[in-house]
Enzyme design. Structure first.
Site, mmCIF file in Angstrom:
data_model
loop_
_atom_site.group_PDB
_atom_site.id
_atom_site.type_symbol
_atom_site.label_atom_id
_atom_site.label_comp_id
_atom_site.label_asym_id
_atom_site.label_seq_id
_atom_site.Cartn_x
_atom_site.Cartn_y
_atom_site.Cartn_z
ATOM 1 N N CYS A 73 -48.298 36.722 -21.426
ATOM 2 C CA CYS A 73 -48.862 36.107 -20.218
ATOM 3 C C CYS A 73 -48.437 34.643 -20.222
ATOM 4 O O CYS A 73 -47.393 34.307 -20.763
ATOM 5 C CB CYS A 73 -50.379 36.286 -20.161
ATOM 6 S SG CYS A 73 -51.296 35.406 -21.438
ATOM 7 N N ALA A 74 -49.232 33.779 -19.652
ATOM 8 C CA ALA A 74 -48.878 32.363 -19.616
ATOM 9 C C ALA A 74 -49.133 31.676 -20.948
ATOM 10 O O ALA A 74 -48.290 30.930 -21.448
ATOM 11 C CB ALA A 74 -49.643 31.649 -18.506
#
Length: 111
Positions: A73-74
């Protein structure tokens, strides 16, 4: 001690960006991007598979069970949740420590 706490809490094992890239290049793993479509459009890891976290439970069957799924993800928080969900479904999973930010910081390619 941290390893014990991770197991106790059911957290997935983390992997560094360079190690993740090596597993993918060897054909032993795929990177699963669990971010939103807008986040992915802004930047993503070339060759990664996109399946937003919100859609994961209904579409996980499309993922290869014979390969390790490296969730990304981020920053590593949503992907930890994804890795835990997939592991409960019988997948071998890892969490990309630091998310795409760590991948980019390591100088690895993004689009």
């Amino acid at each position: 001690m941290f390893g014990f706490l991770k197991k106790l809490l059911g957290l997935p094992d983390g992997i560094r960006a360079q190690e993740a890239q090596a597993l993918v290049k060897a054909g032993n793993a795929v990177i699963l991007d669990v971010r939103t479509p807008a986040e992915r459009k802004a930047m993503h890891i070339p060759g990664s598979t996109h399946l937003p976290l919100d859609d994961l439970s209904g579409k996980a069957s499309k993922l290869p069970k014979e390969k390790t799924i490296i969730c990304q993800c981020a920053s590593g928080m949503r992907s930890a949740s994804a890795a835990k969900q997939l592991a409960a479904q019988g997948f071998t999973t890892l969490n990309l420590s630091g998310g795409i930010a760590s991948w980019q910081a390591a100088g690895l390619p993004t689009k």
